[in-house]
Design an enzyme around this catalytic site. Sequence first.
Site, PDB file in Angstrom:
ATOM      1  N   ASN A   1      26.247   4.989  58.287  1.00 54.94           N
ATOM      2  CA  ASN A   1      26.561   6.334  58.779  1.00 54.94           C
ATOM      3  C   ASN A   1      25.470   6.713  59.776  1.00 54.94           C
ATOM      4  O   ASN A   1      24.340   6.996  59.391  1.00 54.94           O
ATOM      5  CB  ASN A   1      26.590   7.306  57.588  1.00 54.94           C
ATOM      6  CG  ASN A   1      26.779   8.743  58.033  1.00 54.94           C
ATOM      7  OD1 ASN A   1      27.088   9.013  59.199  1.00 54.94           O
ATOM      8  ND2 ASN A   1      26.582   9.665  57.115  1.00 54.94           N
ATOM      9  N   TRP A   2      25.833   6.718  61.049  1.00 52.35           N
ATOM     10  CA  TRP A   2      24.821   6.948  62.093  1.00 52.35           C
ATOM     11  C   TRP A   2      24.527   8.435  62.313  1.00 52.35           C
ATOM     12  O   TRP A   2      23.636   8.758  63.077  1.00 52.35           O
ATOM     13  CB  TRP A   2      25.273   6.300  63.408  1.00 52.35           C
ATOM     14  CG  TRP A   2      25.179   4.812  63.405  1.00 52.35           C
ATOM     15  CD1 TRP A   2      24.642   4.023  62.427  1.00 52.35           C
ATOM     16  CD2 TRP A   2      25.625   3.924  64.432  1.00 52.35           C
ATOM     17  NE1 TRP A   2      24.729   2.694  62.790  1.00 52.35           N
ATOM     18  CE2 TRP A   2      25.331   2.612  64.014  1.00 52.35           C
ATOM     19  CE3 TRP A   2      26.244   4.102  65.671  1.00 52.35           C
ATOM     20  CZ2 TRP A   2      25.624   1.491  64.792  1.00 52.35           C
ATOM     21  CZ3 TRP A   2      26.548   2.991  66.452  1.00 52.35           C
ATOM     22  CH2 TRP A   2      26.243   1.699  66.015  1.00 52.35           C
ATOM     23  N   LYS A   3      25.319   9.294  61.716  1.00 54.89           N
ATOM     24  CA  LYS A   3      25.100  10.743  61.880  1.00 54.89           C
ATOM     25  C   LYS A   3      24.967  11.074  63.375  1.00 54.89           C
ATOM     26  O   LYS A   3      25.664  10.491  64.180  1.00 54.89           O
ATOM     27  CB  LYS A   3      23.884  11.183  61.053  1.00 54.89           C
ATOM     28  CG  LYS A   3      23.975  10.664  59.617  1.00 54.89           C
ATOM     29  CD  LYS A   3      22.928  11.200  58.701  1.00 54.89           C
ATOM     30  CE  LYS A   3      23.136  10.578  57.311  1.00 54.89           C
ATOM     31  NZ  LYS A   3      22.242  11.132  56.299  1.00 54.89           N
TER      32      LYS A   3
ATOM     33  N   SER B   1      19.456   6.707  50.361  1.00 47.50           N
ATOM     34  CA  SER B   1      18.250   5.882  50.471  1.00 47.50           C
ATOM     35  C   SER B   1      18.490   4.419  50.093  1.00 47.50           C
ATOM     36  O   SER B   1      17.634   3.777  49.474  1.00 47.50           O
ATOM     37  CB  SER B   1      17.105   6.474  49.641  1.00 47.50           C
ATOM     38  OG  SER B   1      16.765   7.758  50.140  1.00 47.50           O
TER      39      SER B   1
ATOM     40  N   GLU C   1      26.230  16.692  54.248  1.00 42.47           N
ATOM     41  CA  GLU C   1      25.743  17.485  55.390  1.00 42.47           C
ATOM     42  C   GLU C   1      26.868  18.349  55.958  1.00 42.47           C
ATOM     43  O   GLU C   1      26.638  19.448  56.445  1.00 42.47           O
ATOM     44  CB  GLU C   1      25.153  16.538  56.454  1.00 42.47           C
ATOM     45  CG  GLU C   1      23.813  15.974  55.996  1.00 42.47           C
ATOM     46  CD  GLU C   1      23.501  14.578  56.486  1.00 42.47           C
ATOM     47  OE1 GLU C   1      24.129  14.119  57.466  1.00 42.47           O
ATOM     48  OE2 GLU C   1      22.624  13.926  55.876  1.00 42.47           O
TER      49      GLU C   1
ATOM     50  N   GLY D   1      22.574   5.409  55.559  1.00 39.55           N
ATOM     51  CA  GLY D   1      22.171   6.191  56.726  1.00 39.55           C
ATOM     52  C   GLY D   1      21.056   5.499  57.486  1.00 39.55           C
ATOM     53  O   GLY D   1      21.290   4.577  58.271  1.00 39.55           O
ATOM     54  N   GLY D   2      19.816   5.905  57.211  1.00 39.86           N
ATOM     55  CA  GLY D   2      18.648   5.427  57.963  1.00 39.86           C
ATOM     56  C   GLY D   2      18.580   3.919  58.165  1.00 39.86           C
ATOM     57  O   GLY D   2      18.313   3.450  59.283  1.00 39.86           O
TER      58      GLY D   2
ATOM     59  N   HIS E   1      31.039  14.554  53.712  1.00 40.33           N
ATOM     60  CA  HIS E   1      29.626  14.189  53.591  1.00 40.33           C
ATOM     61  C   HIS E   1      28.849  15.456  53.227  1.00 40.33           C
ATOM     62  O   HIS E   1      29.190  16.552  53.685  1.00 40.33           O
ATOM     63  CB  HIS E   1      29.112  13.593  54.902  1.00 40.33           C
ATOM     64  CG  HIS E   1      27.735  13.021  54.759  1.00 40.33           C
ATOM     65  ND1 HIS E   1      26.612  13.816  54.790  1.00 40.33           N
ATOM     66  CD2 HIS E   1      27.301  11.757  54.540  1.00 40.33           C
ATOM     67  CE1 HIS E   1      25.551  13.055  54.602  1.00 40.33           C
ATOM     68  NE2 HIS E   1      25.938  11.807  54.443  1.00 40.33           N
TER      69      HIS E   1
END
Length: 251
Positions: A9-11, A213, A97, A234-235, A95
């Site tokens: 998920n690159w947001k 994470s 967010e 994500g990250g 999501h």
Amino acid sequence: MRKKIIIGNWKMHKTQAAAKVFAKETVDLVARAKQDGIILGVAPSYLSLEVVKKHNKRLIVAAQNVHQEEAGAFTGEISLPMLQEIKIGHVILGHSERRQYFNETDAALNLKVNRVLNAGLVPIFCVGETLSEFEAKLTKTVIARQITIGLAGINPALVKKLIVAYEPVWSIGTGKNASPEIAQDICAFIRHELMKMYGKSKANQIHLLYGGSVKPENIKAYLSLQDVDGALVGGASLEVASFTKLVMNLK
Ligand code: PGA
């Protein structure tokens, strides 16, 4: 049999140029992962959906959201026909967010889930509790509400296409990942809730992901769990090197 799925998920990261580089550099990785029964995908910004698809044909390319209406006066939104036109097959919905910063409710998400499935796309539906809910031991109460409202009324023939991601909000981007025991306990609970709604055989076909994470160092512990079929990352999905390590460390 359920497959292993890893979705990045690159947001709100990566320009089109950066997305193109990533797509080109992961062509071989996607092919090799597929041989090992692992499906890879990324969710870039809307602007980069076509770019990534064009340069990496086998990578799943997911949108990060979609509006429930086909068209209308909804400034800033993107509709399903727009995604279908460029052959996007997956959409992340709910999501945390989006729930937190854009006020997406369980009821609104339920509309989206049904529209996405009925249009032939796959929703990657996210659920998860906040830190205060976790500390108050409300995790299962919250998840049960998110599932029973968010995933209500699905056409039984389409239920098996669902992907559900358990992402504890307190573990997203914090480095404080939920333990594998928690991930398994909650994913088994999610599957149980889905069984009550749609029956055992359908619930057993639904892919459940853990997110929060996930890193190359811990991915294997999650994907070895009985009810966890993959990860929403994500990250650690932003750089080719760490995305590659996520896959390599599964061996
Ligand atoms: P993270 O994000 O891997 O950076 O914690 C996960 C997500 O938001 O899907």
